[in-house]
Design a protein around this motif. Structure first.
Motif, PDB file in Angstrom:
ATOM      1  N   LEU A  52       0.875  -1.245  -0.020  1.00  0.00           N
ATOM      2  CA  LEU A  52       0.147  -0.066  -0.026  1.00  0.00           C
ATOM      3  C   LEU A  52       0.968   1.163  -0.002  1.00  0.00           C
ATOM      4  O   LEU A  52       0.590   2.027  -0.521  1.00  0.00           O
ATOM      5  CB  LEU A  52      -1.092   0.005   1.329  1.00  0.00           C
ATOM      6  CG  LEU A  52      -2.214  -0.974   1.212  1.00  0.00           C
ATOM      7  CD1 LEU A  52      -2.755  -1.108   2.427  1.00  0.00           C
ATOM      8  CD2 LEU A  52      -3.187  -0.749   0.193  1.00  0.00           C
ATOM      9  N   LEU A  53       1.919   1.268   0.784  1.00  0.00           N
ATOM     10  CA  LEU A  53       2.963   2.373   0.807  1.00  0.00           C
ATOM     11  C   LEU A  53       3.502   2.511  -0.404  1.00  0.00           C
ATOM     12  O   LEU A  53       3.644   3.740  -0.995  1.00  0.00           O
ATOM     13  CB  LEU A  53       3.879   2.130   1.920  1.00  0.00           C
ATOM     14  CG  LEU A  53       4.918   3.349   2.172  1.00  0.00           C
ATOM     15  CD1 LEU A  53       4.400   4.480   2.583  1.00  0.00           C
ATOM     16  CD2 LEU A  53       5.908   2.919   3.262  1.00  0.00           C
ATOM     17  N   ALA A  89     -10.716  10.627 -12.790  1.00  0.00           N
ATOM     18  CA  ALA A  89      -9.411   9.965 -13.250  1.00  0.00           C
ATOM     19  C   ALA A  89      -9.150   8.649 -11.994  1.00  0.00           C
ATOM     20  O   ALA A  89      -9.011   7.527 -12.590  1.00  0.00           O
ATOM     21  CB  ALA A  89      -8.244  10.586 -13.123  1.00  0.00           C
ATOM     22  N   HIS A  90      -9.607   8.919 -10.843  1.00  0.00           N
ATOM     23  CA  HIS A  90      -9.701   7.466  -9.912  1.00  0.00           C
ATOM     24  C   HIS A  90     -10.461   6.344 -10.435  1.00  0.00           C
ATOM     25  O   HIS A  90     -10.170   5.121  -9.809  1.00  0.00           O
ATOM     26  CB  HIS A  90      -9.810   8.134  -8.498  1.00  0.00           C
ATOM     27  CG  HIS A  90      -8.705   8.868  -7.899  1.00  0.00           C
ATOM     28  ND1 HIS A  90      -8.618  10.244  -7.977  1.00  0.00           N
ATOM     29  CD2 HIS A  90      -7.800   8.248  -7.056  1.00  0.00           C
ATOM     30  CE1 HIS A  90      -7.436  10.693  -7.500  1.00  0.00           C
ATOM     31  NE2 HIS A  90      -6.995   9.508  -6.739  1.00  0.00           N
ATOM     32  N   VAL A  96      -6.578  -0.091 -11.331  1.00  0.00           N
ATOM     33  CA  VAL A  96      -5.255  -0.385 -11.784  1.00  0.00           C
ATOM     34  C   VAL A  96      -4.361  -0.668 -10.426  1.00  0.00           C
ATOM     35  O   VAL A  96      -3.829  -1.561 -10.489  1.00  0.00           O
ATOM     36  CB  VAL A  96      -4.539   0.893 -12.699  1.00  0.00           C
ATOM     37  CG1 VAL A  96      -3.103   0.511 -12.996  1.00  0.00           C
ATOM     38  CG2 VAL A  96      -5.239   0.780 -13.918  1.00  0.00           C
ATOM     39  N   SER A  97      -4.324   0.216  -9.398  1.00  0.00           N
ATOM     40  CA  SER A  97      -3.609   0.017  -8.442  1.00  0.00           C
ATOM     41  C   SER A  97      -4.088  -1.199  -7.579  1.00  0.00           C
ATOM     42  O   SER A  97      -3.164  -1.923  -7.046  1.00  0.00           O
ATOM     43  CB  SER A  97      -3.702   1.352  -7.558  1.00  0.00           C
ATOM     44  OG  SER A  97      -3.542   2.477  -7.987  1.00  0.00           O
ATOM     45  N   ILE A  98      -5.269  -1.440  -7.593  1.00  0.00           N
ATOM     46  CA  ILE A  98      -5.889  -2.813  -6.887  1.00  0.00           C
ATOM     47  C   ILE A  98      -5.333  -4.048  -7.528  1.00  0.00           C
ATOM     48  O   ILE A  98      -4.967  -4.967  -7.063  1.00  0.00           O
ATOM     49  CB  ILE A  98      -7.438  -2.833  -6.655  1.00  0.00           C
ATOM     50  CG1 ILE A  98      -7.757  -1.646  -5.753  1.00  0.00           C
ATOM     51  CG2 ILE A  98      -7.877  -4.161  -6.439  1.00  0.00           C
ATOM     52  CD1 ILE A  98      -9.231  -1.613  -5.546  1.00  0.00           C
ATOM     53  N   ALA A  99      -5.184  -3.843  -9.098  1.00  0.00           N
ATOM     54  CA  ALA A  99      -4.767  -5.063  -9.744  1.00  0.00           C
ATOM     55  C   ALA A  99      -3.268  -5.306  -9.492  1.00  0.00           C
ATOM     56  O   ALA A  99      -2.563  -6.402  -9.405  1.00  0.00           O
ATOM     57  CB  ALA A  99      -4.614  -4.798 -11.155  1.00  0.00           C
ATOM     58  N   TYR A 121      -9.205  -0.106   1.544  1.00  0.00           N
ATOM     59  CA  TYR A 121      -8.471   1.119   2.116  1.00  0.00           C
ATOM     60  C   TYR A 121      -7.705   1.896   1.261  1.00  0.00           C
ATOM     61  O   TYR A 121      -7.757   3.025   0.888  1.00  0.00           O
ATOM     62  CB  TYR A 121      -7.481   0.713   3.083  1.00  0.00           C
ATOM     63  CG  TYR A 121      -6.611   1.624   3.823  1.00  0.00           C
ATOM     64  CD1 TYR A 121      -6.996   2.833   4.211  1.00  0.00           C
ATOM     65  CD2 TYR A 121      -5.003   1.633   3.565  1.00  0.00           C
ATOM     66  CE1 TYR A 121      -6.354   3.884   4.714  1.00  0.00           C
ATOM     67  CE2 TYR A 121      -4.342   2.679   3.856  1.00  0.00           C
ATOM     68  CZ  TYR A 121      -4.803   4.033   4.440  1.00  0.00           C
ATOM     69  OH  TYR A 121      -4.016   4.951   4.972  1.00  0.00           O
ATOM     70  N   LEU A 122      -7.149   1.284   0.114  1.00  0.00           N
ATOM     71  CA  LEU A 122      -6.360   1.784  -0.735  1.00  0.00           C
ATOM     72  C   LEU A 122      -7.183   2.789  -1.569  1.00  0.00           C
ATOM     73  O   LEU A 122      -7.030   3.980  -2.128  1.00  0.00           O
ATOM     74  CB  LEU A 122      -5.777   0.631  -1.924  1.00  0.00           C
ATOM     75  CG  LEU A 122      -4.853   1.152  -2.922  1.00  0.00           C
ATOM     76  CD1 LEU A 122      -3.758   2.290  -2.480  1.00  0.00           C
ATOM     77  CD2 LEU A 122      -4.522   0.066  -3.840  1.00  0.00           C
TER      78      LEU A 122
END
Length: 445
Positions: A52-53, A89-90, A96-99, A121-122
């Motif tokens: 996550l960081l 844009a999120h 994409v971040s969760i992938a 959380y992300l």
């Protein structure tokens, strides 16, 4: 009392208080989880938190730091359109971040419930952090601080309340973090000036601007991670317990993070002003004095860790991680290099030399994947501690070489022209820098 009240309302004081809330809560959250779950579970939770960081750092480089830089020069209408575009844009950024987080989960912490909690959380963290940085852009740090009290203060209140009734798992902690971030985002959204309609042309323009200016920042994030943050992932073959011991030690050392962050925020503009007003000689003197002060602060922090490592671990972790004492002692030495590196990075920014940030951390990354991996293979957890310390030391030494080289060039130019030259343009105009430090041991997600 009036003077104290006025000082507490100053933007600098509010920013420091905000950073204390953020850093302190993240420190206490890891401490809380370490005392609630087994060592194996804490090791997996720590890898998820580090994943996550990393994604939070990338989000900062691509989205929020560009919001600060580009939005600061826009009028109200332009900034309103920018924040509206970024929030929309999120819809792409979050999946994409969760992938990416899912790929890390499969490889390093295969736990479906942990992944679900971390993903929630992300998503909500990214939205809330975007609002937070918007308030910094418009100079309303008081609103950012109030919103962070909801996010981080609410998190601690819920965690410690439910711990009286049940044992809290890592996935539950992530879900609580997600809930407080969502509440803060919903609470803050109505007071943000967001454009209701945005044309596709404007959306493409904003996306292009961020893509163009964030390239080096993303590369720097990757370099910094290779230099300082990858070791818990590299020791994954040693097992979750080894990871837990390593992360438990690093978490205690993060207590000095507020001092490191404060130095990184304050020093660049102060050093740039000195360079303009006093020239290279005054700049050099101030750097040497600041390095001396950083050394004293480091020694004061490191000595208790070296002498009382076992008692400190006993008190902080209720005896669960006393075996981490040798790791804590070795990693504590790296605090000296981290703080000195932050100082040098700040002065490099004052010299308008952001490239050295990337190159110094790239050199440390090269060591991580050569000497660091060998140390882990040869000496296990102790080798990881030595490697982590050496990686930070290499980044600091390289950053120092770049800074001293820049000062010498300035002094030669000053002698040749008889005036105080700015490092890049040769003019005597004030130097503006973005207050970000160079060498870091981590960031707050």
């Amino acid at each position: 009392m009036k003077n104290l009240t006025r000082m507490l309302k100053e933007p600098g004081s509010l920013a420091l208080a905000d950073q204390c809330v953020l850093s302190g809560t993240n420190f206490l959250t890891l401490l809380f989880v370490s005392r609630q779950v087994s060592a194996d579970q804490f090791g997996r939770f720590s890898l998820a938190a580090l994943g996550l960081l990393f994604l939070a750092n990338a989000h900062r480089a691509i989205v929020t730091q560009q919001l600060n830089l580009l939005g600061a020069s826009e009028d109200a209408s332009g900034l309103s359109t920018r924040i509206a575009t970024l929030l929309r844009a999120h819809a792409v950024i979050i999946p994409v971040s969760i992938a990416i987080l899912g790929a890390l989960c499969v490889r390093f912490f295969p736990d479906l419930r942990l992944f679900v909690g971390a993903s929630c959380y992300l998503a909500f963290f990214m939205l809330q952090e975007t609002l937070r940085r918007y308030w910094y852009t418009v100079g309303r740090i008081d609103r950012a601080f109030a919103n962070d009290l909801i996010t981080y203060g609410g998190r601690l209140a819920i965690l410690f309340s439910i711990s009286f009734f049940t044992v809290v798992s890592g996935s539950t902690v992530f879900l609580i973090m997600a809930a407080t971030s969502l509440i803060a985002f919903i609470a803050g959204l109505p007071v943000v000036d967001i454009a209701r309609t945005v044309t596709m042309a404007r959306i493409r323009e904003v996306v292009a601007q961020h893509a163009t200016t964030s390239g080096w920042l993303v590369l720097t994030v990757l370099a910094m991670w290779g230099a300082t943050q990858l070791y818990p992932f590299l020791i994954e073959p040693l097992g979750p317990t080894a990871i837990a011991l390593f992360v438990a030690s690093r978490n205690l050392l993060n207590a000095i993070g507020i001092a490191v962050q404060s130095a990184g925020n304050y020093l660049p503009t102060r050093a740039a002003k000195l360079l303009h007003e006093q020239g290279p000689a005054g700049f050099r003197r101030h750097l040497l004095q600041t390095l001396a002060n950083a050394t004293i602060v480091s020694i004061v922090f490191i000595l208790p860790m070296l002498v009382f490592a076992t008692p400190i671990l006993e008190v902080m972790y209720a005896g669960r991680y006393n075996d981490a004492a040798p790791v804590l002692r070795m990693l504590s030495i790296g605090i000296f290099f981290a703080l000195v590196g932050t100082v040098l990075g700040a002065y490099a920014l004052a010299l308008q030399d952001a490239r050295s940030n990337f190159l110094s951390n790239l050199g440390a990354t090269a060591f991580t994947f050569t000497g660091g991996l060998w140390l882990i293979h040869a000496y296990g957890l102790s080798g990881a501690a030595v490697g982590g310390c050496l990686s930070v030391a290499i980044a600091t030494v390289l950053q120092g070489a770049f800074v001293w080289s820049g000062i010498r060039r300035l002094e030669e130019a000053d002698r040749g022209h008889g005036t105080t030259m700015s490092p890049r343009t040769g003019s005597d105009s004030p130097i503006r820098v973005q207050p970000e430090c160079s060498i870091r041991t981590g960031a707050d997600a």
